[in-house]
Structures are given as C-alpha cells and as structure tokens.
Scaffold this motif. Structure first.
Motif, PDB file in Angstrom:
ATOM      1  N   ASP A 267      63.261  48.650  41.383  1.00  0.00           N
ATOM      2  CA  ASP A 267      62.398  47.871  40.495  1.00  0.00           C
ATOM      3  C   ASP A 267      61.058  47.586  41.164  1.00  0.00           C
ATOM      4  O   ASP A 267      61.001  47.182  42.330  1.00  0.00           O
ATOM      5  N   LYS A 268      59.989  47.773  40.412  1.00  0.00           N
ATOM      6  CA  LYS A 268      58.645  47.474  40.904  1.00  0.00           C
ATOM      7  C   LYS A 268      58.412  45.975  40.736  1.00  0.00           C
ATOM      8  O   LYS A 268      58.415  45.454  39.621  1.00  0.00           O
ATOM      9  N   VAL A 269      58.216  45.288  41.851  1.00  0.00           N
ATOM     10  CA  VAL A 269      58.205  43.824  41.827  1.00  0.00           C
ATOM     11  C   VAL A 269      56.804  43.246  42.004  1.00  0.00           C
ATOM     12  O   VAL A 269      56.378  42.387  41.241  1.00  0.00           O
ATOM     13  N   SER A 270      56.097  43.683  43.025  1.00  0.00           N
ATOM     14  CA  SER A 270      54.772  43.134  43.282  1.00  0.00           C
ATOM     15  C   SER A 270      53.844  44.256  43.740  1.00  0.00           C
ATOM     16  O   SER A 270      54.270  45.389  43.954  1.00  0.00           O
ATOM     17  N   PHE A 271      52.574  43.923  43.892  1.00  0.00           N
ATOM     18  CA  PHE A 271      51.597  44.954  44.249  1.00  0.00           C
ATOM     19  C   PHE A 271      50.480  44.354  45.094  1.00  0.00           C
ATOM     20  O   PHE A 271      50.313  43.133  45.176  1.00  0.00           O
ATOM     21  N   CYS A 272      49.726  45.237  45.734  1.00  0.00           N
ATOM     22  CA  CYS A 272      48.488  44.876  46.427  1.00  0.00           C
ATOM     23  C   CYS A 272      47.347  45.584  45.708  1.00  0.00           C
ATOM     24  O   CYS A 272      47.553  46.603  45.044  1.00  0.00           O
ATOM     25  N   SER A 273      46.152  45.055  45.835  1.00  0.00           N
ATOM     26  CA  SER A 273      45.016  45.679  45.163  1.00  0.00           C
ATOM     27  C   SER A 273      43.721  45.385  45.903  1.00  0.00           C
ATOM     28  O   SER A 273      43.633  44.452  46.706  1.00  0.00           O
ATOM     29  N   ARG A 274      42.730  46.238  45.632  1.00  0.00           N
ATOM     30  CA  ARG A 274      41.384  46.066  46.186  1.00  0.00           C
ATOM     31  C   ARG A 274      40.410  45.824  45.041  1.00  0.00           C
ATOM     32  O   ARG A 274      40.576  46.355  43.948  1.00  0.00           O
ATOM     33  N   GLY A 275      39.376  45.030  45.365  1.00  0.00           N
ATOM     34  CA  GLY A 275      38.375  44.779  44.335  1.00  0.00           C
ATOM     35  C   GLY A 275      37.244  43.924  44.846  1.00  0.00           C
ATOM     36  O   GLY A 275      37.095  43.700  46.050  1.00  0.00           O
ATOM     37  N   ALA A 276      36.444  43.452  43.914  1.00  0.00           N
ATOM     38  CA  ALA A 276      35.293  42.607  44.239  1.00  0.00           C
ATOM     39  C   ALA A 276      35.202  41.489  43.204  1.00  0.00           C
ATOM     40  O   ALA A 276      35.917  41.496  42.202  1.00  0.00           O
ATOM     41  N   GLY A 277      34.335  40.528  43.479  1.00  0.00           N
ATOM     42  CA  GLY A 277      34.118  39.466  42.512  1.00  0.00           C
ATOM     43  C   GLY A 277      35.202  38.414  42.454  1.00  0.00           C
ATOM     44  O   GLY A 277      35.349  37.714  41.462  1.00  0.00           O
ATOM     45  N   ARG A 278      35.967  38.269  43.531  1.00  0.00           N
ATOM     46  CA  ARG A 278      37.005  37.227  43.563  1.00  0.00           C
ATOM     47  C   ARG A 278      36.421  35.881  43.942  1.00  0.00           C
ATOM     48  O   ARG A 278      37.081  34.851  43.847  1.00  0.00           O
ATOM     49  N   GLY A 279      35.223  35.871  44.420  1.00  0.00           N
ATOM     50  CA  GLY A 279      34.547  34.677  44.905  1.00  0.00           C
ATOM     51  C   GLY A 279      33.276  35.107  45.607  1.00  0.00           C
ATOM     52  O   GLY A 279      32.912  36.285  45.585  1.00  0.00           O
ATOM     53  N   SER A 280      32.629  34.186  46.243  1.00  0.00           N
ATOM     54  CA  SER A 280      31.317  34.478  46.815  1.00  0.00           C
ATOM     55  C   SER A 280      31.361  35.219  48.142  1.00  0.00           C
ATOM     56  O   SER A 280      30.311  35.595  48.665  1.00  0.00           O
ATOM     57  N   SER A 281      32.567  35.466  48.700  1.00  0.00           N
ATOM     58  CA  SER A 281      32.607  36.089  50.024  1.00  0.00           C
ATOM     59  C   SER A 281      33.794  37.019  50.241  1.00  0.00           C
ATOM     60  O   SER A 281      34.136  37.323  51.370  1.00  0.00           O
ATOM     61  N   ASP A 282      34.426  37.514  49.182  1.00  0.00           N
ATOM     62  CA  ASP A 282      35.609  38.359  49.326  1.00  0.00           C
ATOM     63  C   ASP A 282      35.367  39.661  48.567  1.00  0.00           C
ATOM     64  O   ASP A 282      35.563  39.737  47.360  1.00  0.00           O
ATOM     65  N   PHE A 283      34.957  40.712  49.275  1.00  0.00           N
ATOM     66  CA  PHE A 283      34.569  41.953  48.629  1.00  0.00           C
ATOM     67  C   PHE A 283      35.219  43.147  49.318  1.00  0.00           C
ATOM     68  O   PHE A 283      34.965  43.418  50.487  1.00  0.00           O
ATOM     69  N   GLY A 284      36.100  43.825  48.574  1.00  0.00           N
ATOM     70  CA  GLY A 284      36.707  45.052  49.063  1.00  0.00           C
ATOM     71  C   GLY A 284      38.005  44.897  49.823  1.00  0.00           C
ATOM     72  O   GLY A 284      38.671  45.895  50.103  1.00  0.00           O
ATOM     73  N   THR A 285      38.389  43.680  50.175  1.00  0.00           N
ATOM     74  CA  THR A 285      39.609  43.501  50.951  1.00  0.00           C
ATOM     75  C   THR A 285      40.847  43.787  50.097  1.00  0.00           C
ATOM     76  O   THR A 285      40.829  43.658  48.876  1.00  0.00           O
ATOM     77  N   GLU A 286      41.918  44.179  50.781  1.00  0.00           N
ATOM     78  CA  GLU A 286      43.194  44.375  50.101  1.00  0.00           C
ATOM     79  C   GLU A 286      43.928  43.041  50.046  1.00  0.00           C
ATOM     80  O   GLU A 286      44.098  42.380  51.064  1.00  0.00           O
ATOM     81  N   LYS A 287      44.374  42.651  48.855  1.00  0.00           N
ATOM     82  CA  LYS A 287      45.127  41.408  48.693  1.00  0.00           C
ATOM     83  C   LYS A 287      46.487  41.729  48.096  1.00  0.00           C
ATOM     84  O   LYS A 287      46.600  42.536  47.174  1.00  0.00           O
ATOM     85  N   CYS A 288      47.517  41.090  48.647  1.00  0.00           N
ATOM     86  CA  CYS A 288      48.887  41.281  48.183  1.00  0.00           C
ATOM     87  C   CYS A 288      49.397  39.993  47.548  1.00  0.00           C
ATOM     88  O   CYS A 288      48.678  38.997  47.475  1.00  0.00           O
ATOM     89  N   ASN A 289      50.627  40.027  47.073  1.00  0.00           N
ATOM     90  CA  ASN A 289      51.174  38.842  46.419  1.00  0.00           C
ATOM     91  C   ASN A 289      51.142  37.654  47.376  1.00  0.00           C
ATOM     92  O   ASN A 289      51.416  37.770  48.560  1.00  0.00           O
ATOM     93  N   ASP A 290      50.757  36.490  46.851  1.00  0.00           N
ATOM     94  CA  ASP A 290      50.582  35.303  47.687  1.00  0.00           C
ATOM     95  C   ASP A 290      51.506  34.182  47.226  1.00  0.00           C
ATOM     96  O   ASP A 290      52.400  34.376  46.395  1.00  0.00           O
TER      97      ASP A 290
END
Length: 231
Positions: A190-213
């Motif tokens: 079963d596919k449960v969670s994922f990580c992703s990359r992106g921009a525009g999460r806030g004023s200082s988080d651009f391109g980082t990989e974020k996983c389930n928190d």
C-alpha cells in the motif's frame, strides 16, 4: 517520463540561481528567472551594452538597447530603485550589474505584487524534461489549473502514484513534484506517504525535498490531495 520529471525537479532544485530568483519573486521583488525562452515575458540578457558613459542616459530609454524588464533587473543588481532616473554617471554601476548577469537565464517581470512560485517550479521542471508546459497565453499552468486537469495534466489513482507525478494540495492552492513514495504492507504494498520537491512554501524554502511530517501533510489518502501525471 515520470522518472525524467523527478530527475529534472532535483536538478532544478540544485540550481541556486533559479531558486534564489524564486525566493526574490516570492518576497515581492517582481522578477524571477527561467531557462525557457518561450515563457511569456521572458527577456534575455541584452546582447550588447554601451561602450562608455557618453550619452548613456539616452540609450537607457531606447528599446533597441533595453526593455523594461531588463532595466528593472539591472537596477536591482546595481542596488538601485527601479523608478530612479538614470544618468550618465550611473554607467559604471549598471555595467557591473550587466557583467554579473548569466546569459543562460532569462528574466521575467510580473510586477511587485506577484509572488506565487509553486507552479513556476513545476512548469520549469516539465520544460527541462522536454514537455510543453505552457498555456495558450504562454504562461506556466497555475496551481488551480493543474488541479482542474487542464492541458497536459491527468488525474491518476492514488494507488498508482510514483516519482515524478504532480501532487496538488488544498484543492488546488499549491503544487509540487513527487520525489519518493513510501509503501507499507508485506503482501499488498500500500502506498502510504510521499516526499516532494517544490517552491512557494514560505519565504525561505525553495527546492528542498519534504516528506511526511508530524502534521501528516504528505499522506497519500488525504482528501484534499490529488495526484496528476503528465503523459
């Protein structure tokens, strides 16, 4: 194609010049960079610069030398207010700014009140992967347009999610690119969670990989998350 998109998203995230420009755009500087010459408003580095300061202020006003978005960016690099009246004596400062401009990057000026960058990240990564990621108006699809499956985006089942798919959050307010999928279960993976990359999460988080928190923001079965694929 999805794996190529994931690799290009990682490559894009490591481009410090593009990520810095997204940060500046998010913080309402009005401009960002792209490597896509077909994106609406994209302007290259001026191919030439006056050889000396004589008559420079006049050349500064002539479109065969500079267009507005080029001027705004050069003034930003020179530490000048974009509304400043340029004089011949400003030549040296603006020439130094011109020399700093990496010609591989096109500048786009959408105005000081513009700030959304999540769709820019997705659109640029797709362009890098060889996909035509532009709307009929030659802009990157907005987060809401992606949620609505416009253009090249098609929703997939959550059981089919893989690296390189597009994840749309909060009914179309934010988009990123899936970088990993976590599975559980000995028999049925079963596919449960994922990580992703992106921009525009806030004023200082651009391109980082974020996983389930701790807030479980990246659980695949969350109701306000949709996954889409570019075919």
């Amino acid at each position: 194609m999805s794996e190529l998109i994931a690799l290009k998203a990682q490559q894009l995230a490591s481009d410090s010049i593009l990520m810095k420009s997204y940060e500046e755009f998010y913080n309402e500087k009005g401009f960002f960079f792209t490597k896509n010459p077909n994106l609406a408003g994209a302007k290259r580095k001026p191919p030439k610069f006056p050889i000396n300061s004589k008559g420079f202020s006049q050349k500064w006003t002539e479109p065969e030398w500079f267009v507005n978005s080029q001027k705004f960016y050069l003034m930003y690099l020179a530490g000048m207010d974009k509304n400043k009246y340029v004089k011949d004596s400003d030549y040296e400062s603006l020439k130094k700014a011109y020399d700093k401009w990496d010609q591989r990057y096109y500048v786009v000026f959408y105005g000081d009140s513009a700030k959304w960058t999540c769709n820019l990240f997705v659109g640029e990564a797709l362009y890098m992967a060889g996909k035509n990621s532009l709307t009929s108006s030659s802009k990157y699809y907005s987060a809401k347009q992606i949620w609505n499956e416009e253009g090249i985006f098609k929703q997939i089942k959550k059981s089919e999610v893989q690296r390189g798919d597009i994840v749309s959050f909060y009914s179309g307010l934010h988009v990123e690119i899936v970088s990993q999928v976590m599975e559980e279960g000995l028999i049925f993976k079963d596919k449960v969670s994922f990580c992703s990359r992106g921009a525009g999460r806030g004023s200082s988080d651009f391109g980082t990989e974020k996983c389930n928190d701790t807030q479980n923001s990246r659980l695949i079965n969350k109701k306000d998350i949709k996954f889409l694929r570019v075919f």
